[in-house]
Design a protein around this motif. Sequence first.
Motif, PDB file in Angstrom:
ATOM      1  N   ALA A  41       0.955  -1.169  -0.090  1.00  0.00           N
ATOM      2  CA  ALA A  41      -0.176   0.027  -0.215  1.00  0.00           C
ATOM      3  C   ALA A  41       0.920   1.153   0.196  1.00  0.00           C
ATOM      4  O   ALA A  41       0.259   2.413   0.054  1.00  0.00           O
ATOM      5  N   CYS A  42       2.274   1.119   0.129  1.00  0.00           N
ATOM      6  CA  CYS A  42       2.769   2.227   0.045  1.00  0.00           C
ATOM      7  C   CYS A  42       4.511   2.078  -0.502  1.00  0.00           C
ATOM      8  O   CYS A  42       4.974   2.870  -1.247  1.00  0.00           O
ATOM      9  N   ILE A  44       6.898   2.148   1.159  1.00  0.00           N
ATOM     10  CA  ILE A  44       8.084   2.679   1.701  1.00  0.00           C
ATOM     11  C   ILE A  44       8.073   2.958   3.161  1.00  0.00           C
ATOM     12  O   ILE A  44       8.778   3.883   3.787  1.00  0.00           O
ATOM     13  N   GLU A  46       5.681   3.171   5.287  1.00  0.00           N
ATOM     14  CA  GLU A  46       4.613   4.107   5.837  1.00  0.00           C
ATOM     15  C   GLU A  46       3.477   3.469   6.397  1.00  0.00           C
ATOM     16  O   GLU A  46       2.559   4.310   6.943  1.00  0.00           O
ATOM     17  N   CYS A  47       3.043   2.274   6.008  1.00  0.00           N
ATOM     18  CA  CYS A  47       1.576   1.785   6.314  1.00  0.00           C
ATOM     19  C   CYS A  47       1.285   0.766   6.908  1.00  0.00           C
ATOM     20  O   CYS A  47       0.321   0.607   7.624  1.00  0.00           O
ATOM     21  N   ALA A  49       0.932  -2.433   5.836  1.00  0.00           N
ATOM     22  CA  ALA A  49       0.027  -3.386   5.151  1.00  0.00           C
ATOM     23  C   ALA A  49       0.990  -4.653   4.760  1.00  0.00           C
ATOM     24  O   ALA A  49       0.322  -5.661   4.504  1.00  0.00           O
ATOM     25  N   ILE A 134      -1.731   1.726   9.056  1.00  0.00           N
ATOM     26  CA  ILE A 134      -2.833   2.698   8.919  1.00  0.00           C
ATOM     27  C   ILE A 134      -4.048   1.944   8.456  1.00  0.00           C
ATOM     28  O   ILE A 134      -4.114   0.888   7.696  1.00  0.00           O
TER      29      ILE A 134
ATOM     30  N   LEU B 202      -6.520   2.211   0.814  1.00  0.00           N
ATOM     31  CA  LEU B 202      -5.380   1.788   1.102  1.00  0.00           C
ATOM     32  C   LEU B 202      -5.003   0.708  -0.072  1.00  0.00           C
ATOM     33  O   LEU B 202      -3.556   0.674  -0.370  1.00  0.00           O
ATOM     34  N   ARG B 285       1.990   3.837  -5.196  1.00  0.00           N
ATOM     35  CA  ARG B 285       1.291   4.908  -4.679  1.00  0.00           C
ATOM     36  C   ARG B 285       1.624   6.404  -4.706  1.00  0.00           C
ATOM     37  O   ARG B 285       0.363   7.193  -4.829  1.00  0.00           O
ATOM     38  N   ILE B 703       3.312   9.212   0.894  1.00  0.00           N
ATOM     39  CA  ILE B 703       2.547   9.550   2.043  1.00  0.00           C
ATOM     40  C   ILE B 703       3.252   9.817   3.391  1.00  0.00           C
ATOM     41  O   ILE B 703       2.762  10.138   4.364  1.00  0.00           O
TER      42      ILE B 703
END
Lengths: 158, 788
Positions: A41-42, A44, A46-47, A49, A134, B202, B285, B703
Amino acid sequence: MKKAEIEFTVNGKKRTLFVKTNELLINVLRNDLNLTGTKYACGIGECGACTVLLEGRPVLSCLTLAVDVNGKNITTIEGISKDGFDPVQKSFLKNAAVQCGFCTPGMILMAKSLLKENPNPTEDEIRDYLRGNICRCTGYTQIIKAVKECANNHNQDK
Amino acid sequence: MENKQFIAISKRFDIKNVGKVTGKEIYASDVNIPGMMHAVVLRSPYPHAEIKSIDLTEAEKTGAICISRDDVPDLIYNERIVSIPDKTYKDRTVLPKDKVRHTGEAVAAVAADTEETAFKALEKIKVEYKKLPAVFDIDEAMKPDTSQLYSYVYLGDKKIDIENNIACVRNISVSDIDKGFEEADVIVEETFNVQRIYHMQLETKSTVCVPEADGGITIWTTTQGIHNVRILLGEIFNIPLHKINVKRITLGGSFGSSIQMNSITPICVALALKAKSPVKLVMPREDDIYDHASYPLRTKIKIGAKKDGTLTAGHCKVWVEIGAHNIQAYPYLGCIAGWFASLYKWINIKYEGKAVYTNKTPTCARRGYGSPQINFPVENAMDILAEKLGMDPIELRLKNYVGKGDEFWGQGPTIKSIIRSCGVEEMLVEGSKLIGWDKRIPPSEKTGDIRRGIGVARGFHTSGTGGPNPGEVIDYSGATVKINEDGSVDVVTALMDHGGGTWDVAAKVAAEVLKVPFDKVGIYNGVDTRTTVFDVNTHATRGVYCGCGAVKLAAEKVKKILLNYAATLFKDLPENLELVCNEELGQAVVYPKGLPEKYKTVGEIAKTAQIKSWGTIAYTSSLRQKNCPPCFITYFTEVEVNTKTGQIKIPRVIMMGDSGTIMNPELWKGQIIGAFSQGIGLGYIEEIPYDTNTGKLKCNGFITDFKVLTTTEMPKIDDIKVLPAHTYEPTGPFGAKGIGEAALSAVASSFGNAVYNAVGIRFYDLPITPEKMLKALKEKEEKKDKKE
Ligand code: FES
Ligand code: FES
């Protein structure tokens, strides 16, 4: 790009694969092993997932090189219960801690890890532990409730 | 909430979609097809530029499949097709033909065996741009000498000129606004700004396309409406619809971001058709952030009331900065008018709306479709008015709200209906007791570094977009219900579940009508546009009211067929039979009235029907709801402002929702709490500002610099109370209305009003970040010092 042979255990099964030395664990799990419960989901960090358990400790598979798990033990969401549902999974279903479900694998693995470290966490401890994951759907409350309920049950079990 | 007479509805069950906790649930981004290629997209580095040339030669030499403007159809379309064709603005092609209009706009795309090789090929594409001046601000954009994004677009089939970047205009008047203000003793006039934000669903937008042997295609994609994707792809690629199959698949969050066909879907199709191979395109993303944003809104609001608090006039002038494409600004402006007009009885109304193009990411619907954006000005203005009148804010609201028996046009001026269920009063009165409204003191009496305040705000959303007469928005649903040979039931529908449990409700509705236990009803993925009938889209909070309304209709027809077969077996008349749930047997049973011991299970009846070749007990419905009843929401939010850091905490909140019958108690709560978290994000921290020098987002797509709330910012479990109003919607399935979007409408407004009550500062621009708070506190101090 050079490829390297890696051998690791995923959800109890020994796997041997050739992977590029810069390949990320998330891609190996999702694309090579078709374990798509681990979510992107990112990419990097940050999330949360993409969380998986490495030797029982949570790591972000989007920031982990596949070659680094050589010889190690990985648990993904697919591997946390052999049959039926694990108590954390059950509690998530019961408490409606799942909406779209995209954050759920990461959340459940984090919850598992927390409960292992601290079988009876307070609400604040749960919040703190899950703060890197997140969820855009639930507002977290029912997730926290689900984990808290497991904590209590966990204790009663013992 | 638990209702004894129901067997499934309002009961608490575990979530049906168990794959979501085991990792087995398949989302579009999880679809892996043997031999599929991976696609990546080349995006514009400039906010506005002419595309002089695109050279794919070097990229193609790598063996990758590449597409650019010459490889995609010329058709100009709108990716959102729920408005009737005459009211649909069209301004885009699959890839831009002449110029790019926002940073991050797709320019070319590549598919290769791996993502890595695709990226390598992408680097070899040469694009020559001629930079054009870009506009990022509506006032700038509307100036006559400013650079124009479009000289013309299409409205339906009509070519229309675009002047001063104004995409569309909507003006609406009711009665006499001047007279209204003449009658007013007190007038409030202010300007508010609600920012654009990123949906941050998400799952990033994803599509997999498989070209089929007959020239058709099969698609898995992130979407709220599979049928619209199919129809659009048919138009764009000129493929007959029976050869296009779009699979319904679980969605990793949308909140409006996939309400239209995703921009990457036709790109993926074009690649797959050219490659003659399955292609998968998952947006990184960083691309997804440049793909869509929510509509921002600037509102100049003027309201008037008599001394006793009776409203006399409401005038709103709104500007929406839509970014580089007009996806649905026209209905959006209509809905804003509706949200405004249907909150309070303004009596005399004037509404002027303008949508303006800029060189930013295109905006689209986001949960509430403008309702949170207009609710913030209205609910703030109502508090200001109450203060001026020396009246309690709750009393003012109770005096003027649009409620039961009133005409309502939530979905805009063409869709009017009468409100038949309304919990507004109950929610305001009960909520105020729970929060301790009577102990609330004005900001002037507060001291210390930490200051608490309580704010109220109310809002609503429609359940669907239906009205007695069809309006500008297409609105109907369909469903197939089928009793299997063992008495279990399948529900087949194109309805999407955003995570709010719409599928669980559909199963409950079928269970309730057919008296089959909930766990014997299946509503599974694996259905698609080929096996389902049309459902317009799961938007507008219509899943339960409209989509499950269609399920109810189908189930009722199935019940008739079932009782007819049973009547043959019992040698009796259908009307003499009783259908009930026998929980011990885990089956529905039928018996002649008064003779329960003579029962036959529905399984037996279905099996007999099969053995005797009577046929399948099934029905397919298509239903247009002729109403879109408002689901109301009220928030009592408490904030705690740290005047030293500017940080704001939420110690406590009372959330009251009016959804008629609550179908799924736990997920209903979850919808409201989730919306609260999104709404506090909107009120407190979320924003996606641009660097106007480069035309790029300041967060650069990452993000890391676009924060949403985490576990730590929400109030504690025991400090959140979510309670339903006790209402029943006579036109809804089993008395139900929606909730999803209503839940977001008033959150930021209650937050803003609470902040005012804490520190005595009214914020007109969201978000109320710690930096803004500190600045405002300082200014307030300075003003005070000057006075002294
Ligand atoms: S995908 Fe790994 S942290 Fe977000
Ligand atoms: S359930 Fe959707 S992001 Fe958590």
